[in-house]
Structure formats: C-alpha cells, structure tokens
Design a protein around this motif. Structure first.
Motif, PDB file in Angstrom:
ATOM      1  N   ALA A 437      -5.280  -2.074  -6.810  1.00  0.00           N
ATOM      2  CA  ALA A 437      -4.823  -1.491  -5.547  1.00  0.00           C
ATOM      3  C   ALA A 437      -4.038  -2.515  -4.749  1.00  0.00           C
ATOM      4  CB  ALA A 437      -6.008  -0.997  -4.716  1.00  0.00           C
ATOM      5  N   VAL A 438      -3.004  -2.041  -4.070  1.00  0.00           N
ATOM      6  CA  VAL A 438      -2.196  -2.868  -3.178  1.00  0.00           C
ATOM      7  C   VAL A 438      -1.996  -2.093  -1.886  1.00  0.00           C
ATOM      8  CG1 VAL A 438       0.117  -3.778  -2.776  1.00  0.00           C
ATOM      9  CG2 VAL A 438      -1.018  -4.210  -4.940  1.00  0.00           C
ATOM     10  N   ALA A 439      -2.178  -2.782  -0.765  1.00  0.00           N
ATOM     11  CA  ALA A 439      -1.974  -2.172   0.548  1.00  0.00           C
ATOM     12  C   ALA A 439      -0.751  -2.797   1.214  1.00  0.00           C
ATOM     13  CB  ALA A 439      -3.206  -2.364   1.431  1.00  0.00           C
ATOM     14  N   VAL A 440       0.110  -1.973   1.766  1.00  0.00           N
ATOM     15  CA  VAL A 440       1.297  -2.450   2.473  1.00  0.00           C
ATOM     16  C   VAL A 440       1.481  -1.635   3.744  1.00  0.00           C
ATOM     17  CG1 VAL A 440       2.481  -3.224   0.379  1.00  0.00           C
ATOM     18  CG2 VAL A 440       2.858  -0.900   1.213  1.00  0.00           C
ATOM     19  N   GLY A 441       2.238  -2.195   4.664  1.00  0.00           N
ATOM     20  CA  GLY A 441       2.604  -1.475   5.870  1.00  0.00           C
ATOM     21  C   GLY A 441       3.939  -0.769   5.677  1.00  0.00           C
ATOM     22  N   VAL A 442       3.999   0.477   6.124  1.00  0.00           N
ATOM     23  CA  VAL A 442       5.244   1.251   6.077  1.00  0.00           C
ATOM     24  C   VAL A 442       5.515   1.758   7.496  1.00  0.00           C
ATOM     25  CG1 VAL A 442       5.007   1.919   3.671  1.00  0.00           C
ATOM     26  CG2 VAL A 442       4.002   3.365   5.437  1.00  0.00           C
ATOM     27  N   PRO A 443       6.788   1.990   7.841  1.00  0.00           N
ATOM     28  CA  PRO A 443       7.112   2.382   9.220  1.00  0.00           C
ATOM     29  C   PRO A 443       6.386   3.646   9.664  1.00  0.00           C
ATOM     30  CG  PRO A 443       9.096   1.779   8.002  1.00  0.00           C
ATOM     31  CD  PRO A 443       7.986   1.834   7.006  1.00  0.00           C
ATOM     32  N   SER A 444       5.917   3.620  10.915  1.00  0.00           N
ATOM     33  CA  SER A 444       5.270   4.784  11.518  1.00  0.00           C
ATOM     34  C   SER A 444       6.298   5.577  12.314  1.00  0.00           C
ATOM     35  CB  SER A 444       4.141   4.330  12.447  1.00  0.00           C
ATOM     36  OG  SER A 444       3.676   5.401  13.243  1.00  0.00           O
ATOM     37  N   ASP A 489       1.150   4.193 -12.160  1.00  0.00           N
ATOM     38  CA  ASP A 489       0.644   3.755 -13.467  1.00  0.00           C
ATOM     39  C   ASP A 489       0.406   2.253 -13.524  1.00  0.00           C
ATOM     40  OD1 ASP A 489       0.721   6.358 -14.475  1.00  0.00           O
ATOM     41  OD2 ASP A 489       2.800   6.150 -15.111  1.00  0.00           O
ATOM     42  N   ALA A 490       1.186   1.483 -12.766  1.00  0.00           N
ATOM     43  CA  ALA A 490       1.061   0.023 -12.811  1.00  0.00           C
ATOM     44  C   ALA A 490       1.586  -0.563 -11.512  1.00  0.00           C
ATOM     45  CB  ALA A 490       1.822  -0.556 -13.994  1.00  0.00           C
ATOM     46  N   ILE A 491       0.946  -1.643 -11.065  1.00  0.00           N
ATOM     47  CA  ILE A 491       1.400  -2.378  -9.886  1.00  0.00           C
ATOM     48  C   ILE A 491       2.537  -3.305 -10.303  1.00  0.00           C
ATOM     49  CG2 ILE A 491       0.745  -4.037  -8.093  1.00  0.00           C
ATOM     50  CD1 ILE A 491      -0.669  -1.388  -7.743  1.00  0.00           C
ATOM     51  N   ASN A 497       1.247 -12.778 -12.024  1.00  0.00           N
ATOM     52  CA  ASN A 497       0.318 -11.704 -11.714  1.00  0.00           C
ATOM     53  C   ASN A 497       0.089 -11.467 -10.232  1.00  0.00           C
ATOM     54  OD1 ASN A 497      -0.620 -10.429 -14.219  1.00  0.00           O
ATOM     55  ND2 ASN A 497      -1.361 -12.473 -14.734  1.00  0.00           N
ATOM     56  N   LYS A 498       1.031 -11.900  -9.403  1.00  0.00           N
ATOM     57  CA  LYS A 498       0.946 -11.566  -7.985  1.00  0.00           C
ATOM     58  C   LYS A 498       1.668 -10.246  -7.748  1.00  0.00           C
ATOM     59  CE  LYS A 498       1.000 -16.409  -6.477  1.00  0.00           C
ATOM     60  NZ  LYS A 498       1.760 -17.427  -5.718  1.00  0.00           N
ATOM     61  N   PRO A 499       1.082  -9.347  -6.954  1.00  0.00           N
ATOM     62  CA  PRO A 499       1.762  -8.069  -6.705  1.00  0.00           C
ATOM     63  C   PRO A 499       3.054  -8.274  -5.928  1.00  0.00           C
ATOM     64  CG  PRO A 499      -0.165  -8.282  -5.293  1.00  0.00           C
ATOM     65  CD  PRO A 499      -0.220  -9.427  -6.268  1.00  0.00           C
ATOM     66  N   ARG A 500       4.086  -7.551  -6.326  1.00  0.00           N
ATOM     67  CA  ARG A 500       5.363  -7.588  -5.606  1.00  0.00           C
ATOM     68  C   ARG A 500       5.302  -6.555  -4.480  1.00  0.00           C
ATOM     69  NH1 ARG A 500       9.342 -10.683  -7.563  1.00  0.00           N
ATOM     70  NH2 ARG A 500       9.311 -11.331  -9.747  1.00  0.00           N
ATOM     71  N   LYS A 501       4.660  -6.931  -3.400  1.00  0.00           N
ATOM     72  CA  LYS A 501       4.479  -5.997  -2.298  1.00  0.00           C
ATOM     73  C   LYS A 501       5.802  -5.595  -1.666  1.00  0.00           C
ATOM     74  CE  LYS A 501      -0.259  -7.237  -1.063  1.00  0.00           C
ATOM     75  NZ  LYS A 501      -1.192  -7.534   0.046  1.00  0.00           N
ATOM     76  N   VAL A 502       6.768  -6.495  -1.725  1.00  0.00           N
ATOM     77  CA  VAL A 502       8.049  -6.196  -1.107  1.00  0.00           C
ATOM     78  C   VAL A 502       8.680  -4.960  -1.737  1.00  0.00           C
ATOM     79  CG1 VAL A 502       9.342  -7.756  -2.625  1.00  0.00           C
ATOM     80  CG2 VAL A 502      10.250  -7.194  -0.372  1.00  0.00           C
ATOM     81  N   LEU A 503       8.481  -4.755  -3.048  1.00  0.00           N
ATOM     82  CA  LEU A 503       9.041  -3.581  -3.713  1.00  0.00           C
ATOM     83  C   LEU A 503       8.368  -2.306  -3.228  1.00  0.00           C
ATOM     84  CD1 LEU A 503       9.425  -4.846  -7.400  1.00  0.00           C
ATOM     85  CD2 LEU A 503      11.145  -4.785  -5.577  1.00  0.00           C
ATOM     86  N   GLU A 507      10.105   0.828  -1.205  1.00  0.00           N
ATOM     87  CA  GLU A 507      10.047   2.218  -1.653  1.00  0.00           C
ATOM     88  C   GLU A 507       9.403   3.111  -0.607  1.00  0.00           C
ATOM     89  OE1 GLU A 507       7.980   1.881  -5.324  1.00  0.00           O
ATOM     90  OE2 GLU A 507       9.705   1.106  -6.430  1.00  0.00           O
ATOM     91  N   GLY A 508       8.432   2.563   0.131  1.00  0.00           N
ATOM     92  CA  GLY A 508       7.828   3.282   1.240  1.00  0.00           C
ATOM     93  C   GLY A 508       7.113   4.558   0.806  1.00  0.00           C
TER      94      GLY A 508
END
Length: 531
Positions: A437-444, A489-491, A497-503, A507-508
């Motif tokens: 699981a990866v958590a990111v902020g997306v515009p509100s 399907d995949a992070i 092995n660091k998640p690319r949260k920027v991607l 995508e948002g």
C-alpha cells in the motif's frame, strides 16, 4: 582522519593484491570469479584502456551498465586513475537521461549495447565517446564516436598510475532515487563511501562474503562492495533481488550477509513456507528496514542477527541501532562522530516528541556529500546554516531513539492536519488482504489535499474498498482515513524498491478510483461532552 591507504580504492587494491593475491575477491552470477591479483590485473588493463581514450584524474566516466563484471571494471578502473565513477540508472531514458548525462560534463560513457538506442535524438552537451559492451548496439543519430569493448583491454604495463588520490577527492557521482522529483547527482568523496561501508557493514571480516543484489547505480549496491574491499573480503554480485534465488545465492557463495533487506524484500522472503532447516544457512547478520514484529521474527526464524539505521545517498549512515534492538520502527540513535537535530521550517529545534526534519553534520570532514554536481542552488539549500537537511521527518522518544515519520514532501496536508503517509500505510498494511500500500495526497475540491491509497491485494484475494475503509475507521483517526482507494496490480518502484509516489500523485484520481464520499461514507470529529 583515515589515511589514503585505509580508504582509497587504488591503495586498497594494490595492498590486498600484494598481501593475499590468491584470495577470492569477487564472484559473479555466471560463476566466474576474481582473486585479488586477477582483479588488480583486470583493473589496470581497463584503466590503461580508459587512459588511452583520454580519461584523466578528475574526469567523470559514465557507466550505463547492469550489475556484473563490466560495471565493476569501469568503476574500479576509473577510480584507479583518479577519475570519478558516474553510474546511470539503466531505466533512464528521454529527458531524465539527457539531464543525467549533461549535468556531469562527462565526455566518455561505457554503455550496454541494448541501451544505446535511447541516446538517439538526445541533445548531448559534452559526451563524445561511447564504449559499447554486450550485444544489441543500435545505430543512433547522436554525433558520437563509437568504440567496441576491446578498447578497454589495454596494457597494464603502459599505465601511468602516478595520480595521487586523497580521501577527500571525489570518488563518485551517485544519483538520488528521484522519488520526489528530478534526480540530483551527489558528489561523494572516498571518505564518505568508506564511512558508509564500515558503519553499515562493520562486522564483515576478511574471510566473509557479501551478497550484493541491489543496483550499483545506488549507494545500496556500491557500499557493500566497498566494505568487502576495505576488509579484504569478497562479494557475490547478482543482477537484482529474487525471492526464489535468494537462499540458493546465499548458500552458493557462503554469504554471511547481504546488501540489506529493505522495503518488500523481507516480506517476500518470509512468505515462503517454514521448513525445519530454515536456520541452517550461512547468514550471520543483516541490515533491515523497517524493524517490526515481522522482521524480528524473520531473524529468529533464519538464525541471523540484525541491525537497522538510516541512510541516504548524501550522508553516511548517521543513525544506527544496537544489534537485535527490540525497539520496533526505530532507526536507532546518532552514531559516534555525528550530530543530529530535529527542526522546524526555520531550523529551530522542535520539542521532544514532536515531528521535525532531520538535519545532520559530522565531526570529521568529507564523510558526507560535497554537494550536488553543477546544482549550486540545490547544494546551498540542502547545506543551509552549516547542517545537511535530509528532507526526512522524524520524531525522537524519551530514550533517544529516532523514528522515521515521512519524507517532508510526502506529508499530506488535509483540513489543517499534517498526516504521515507512512502511518496511513502502516495501518492499511495490517489488513489481512493487503500485500502492499502507498498513501499520497491528491488535490481536494475544497482546499489542501485528500488522501488516496493505492493498494495491491494478496494473492488469491479480492479487496472490497468499502470494507477496507470501514475497517480503517477503527484503526486511524477520522482525519487520516483515506477518501480514495485505488486497486492496482503493482506499486511503481525505484530500483531500490522505494515506491515512486510522485507517479501516483501525478496520476491522481483515476476513472477506476473508488471514492468513499461518493459512496456515502462521511467521517467527522467525534464531539465529546465537556464536564
């Protein structure tokens, strides 16, 4: 200050080849190996080849190669001449590749043939020569002089090896992982690499072998190899981590440790069915992150000691734990010779227990980065007020243990609250159906951000977003419960092995993203009656 004989590659290789010429130094995935004498012979020949192509002390040599003999040859040979090793991520292409090449001012690259087609149509400022190894060389429109790999087979007897290389000279330019933006090239002195190696792998001895399964364009791949060289030990270099091959590789080379278990690597190993002979293996000690109940159990199951810590390309493991520390999720404490502070955005130290950015400085010069290559503004920003700013948020407990909270740029700001994406992810990962699981902020649509979680299900399971969110309401504060759930399907990950949260942020909210508010689930603060 360690002497050049203690920490400079050329000095170490010359000394060890003279003292124990027949001792194994390197084992490669195809079964070939080098003794220390054979390694020195190979490196001097390759250095003579580079020298004939015009490489001089201080020049930057680009190495665009996978893990294997060739990248070790180019690294060691460049440093043997007093030149600077600049490995490039084999996934680079397009504008990112162009940036990474041009910012170094390098004139020569050694590249794998299957990668060279990506040079087509790039605007290259200084690069003029490419040595091609391996199959698959493609024609390119770039105005470059091409060489076959035979040019690296120079005559070691003709080599001018008179360069005086000192501990504070630049050994490499290693690019940051680029998880939050464009990668920066970190200027790393010999003393920084030496310090990282001996702190992270300090228990390695002359008879020991290290399994290196992290890419050599990151410090996670270079520092264990340097630890083996410093100690007069050996390394087994393979092209990446494999769950199924991990234990056969450990046993094949009798490895007492590895480059480390980070991210999803430990859970992947733990997923294998327990066997009576799990502890019958040569591993003695491991570096792991994070330390939690699962990784502690892994060490007990397979019979090895563990440490954890904190490191990044720019520093040299400033935080390190005790062996087999029971403090879960701790990164340890500042090692001897390093000062650490947790500060706010104005560099004012925060109160104990509060979150702050980790800033670091060392008593001994040249044990951390010398800046970012040709990026003076980024260097000044990172080194402001005489401290290196890691960009990572930590907290410290009453016993002095440091706990990673999040990347400063990954903190999610929602309706006046600063939320750690790591803490949200930890809660989601406790759900029995969730593998990653990866958590990111997306515009509100109102202000600030909403929380989106990208989730990968365990094999043979199906995640119901509604049920997951309802479960999380019992695990998290109301303002930390994600609004959006995206099943994937995949992070997307970096090579370490660091998640690319920027991607995922870019995508948002996609068309297939589930929205709890659209589903009628609205969470509010519980109002308590005051007395």
């Amino acid at each position: 200050m360690p002497t050049a004989d203690a920490c400079v590659l050329k000095n170490l290789l010359d000394q060890h080849a003279g003292a124990f010429p027949d001792r194994r130094m390197a084992l490669f995935e195809d079964g070939s190996q080098w003794s220390y004498a054979q390694c020195r012979e190979q490196i001097r020949a390759t250095a003579a080849g580079l020298q004939a192509l015009g490489v001089a002390p201080g020049d930057r040599v680009l190495a665009w190669l996978p893990n294997g003999r060739d990248i070790v040859r180019v690294w060691f040979a460049a440093n043997y001449l007093g030149a600077v090793y600049v490995p490039l991520n084999t996934a680079y292409r397009g504008a990112i590749l162009e940036h990474a090449i041009n910012i170094t001012d390098a004139r020569l690259m050694v590249a794998h043939g299957e990668l060279t087609g990506r040079l087509r149509d790039l605007k290259l400022d200084t690069l003029c020569q490419v040595v091609v190894t391996g199959p698959g060389r493609e024609p390119t429109g770039a105005d470059l002089q091409w060489h076959d790999s035979e040019v690296l087979e120079g005559a070691g007897l003709t080599l001018d090896d008179s360069a005086c290389i000192r501990p504070w000279d630049i050994q490499s330019v290693i690019y940051t992982s680029g998880t939050t933006g464009l990668s920066k090239g970190v200027l790393s002195p010999y003393l920084q690499l030496y310090t990282t190696a001996v702190v992270s792998y300090g228990r390695i001895q002359a008879d020991d072998c290290l399994l290196v399964n992290l890419p050599m364009f990151h410090v996670g791949g270079t520092s264990p190899i340097y630890a083996a060289l410093v100690r007069g030990g050996s390394f087994y270099l393979v092209d990446g981590f494999s769950t199924t091959e991990f234990w056969p590789q450990v046993r094949r080379a009798n490895c007492v440790s590895t480059a480390g278990l980070i991210g999803a690597m430990a859970p992947f190993i733990a997923s294998a069915a327990p066997a009576p002979d799990d502890a019958d293996n040569p591993l003695k000690y491991m570096t792991m992150f994070p330390i939690n109940e699962a990784t502690i159990s892994l060490g007990q199951r397979f019979g090895f000691d563990y440490i954890t810590g904190f490191n990044m390309t720019e520093v040299s493991t400033p935080l390190i734990s005790d062996v087999n520390s029971p403090v879960q999720y701790s990164c340890g404490k500042p090692r001897t010779g390093v000062s650490c502070r947790l500060v706010d955005e104005h560099d004012i130290e925060v109160a104990p227990g509060e979150h702050g950015e980790l800033i670091v400085r060392s008593d001994l010069p040249w044990t951390m980065n010398a800046g970012y290559i040709n990026m003076p503004e980024a260097t000044a920003e990172a080194w402001r007020n005489g401290w290196f700013h890691t960009g990572d948020v930590f907290r410290q407990d009453e016993d002095g243990n440091y706990f990673f909270v999040d990347r400063r740029k990954d903190i999610i700001r929602r309706r006046g609250e600063n939320i750690s994406s790591v803490e949200v992810e930890a809660a989601v990962l406790r759900h029995p159906d969730v593998a990653e699981a990866v958590a990111v902020g997306v515009p509100s649509e109102f202000t600030e951000e909403e929380i989106l979680i990208a989730v990968v299900a365990n094999p043979d399971t199906r995640i119901d977003p509604r049920q997951l969110i309802l479960w999380l309401t019992e695990q998290l504060a109301y303002f930390m419960v994600p609004r959006y759930v995206r099943l994937i399907d995949a992070i997307p990950k970096t090579e370490t092995n660091k998640p690319r949260k920027v991607l995922l942020r870019q995508e948002g909210v996609t068309a297939d993203t589930w929205d709890r508010e659209a589903a009628g689930i609205h969470l509010k603060r519980e109002r308590l009656r005051a007395r």
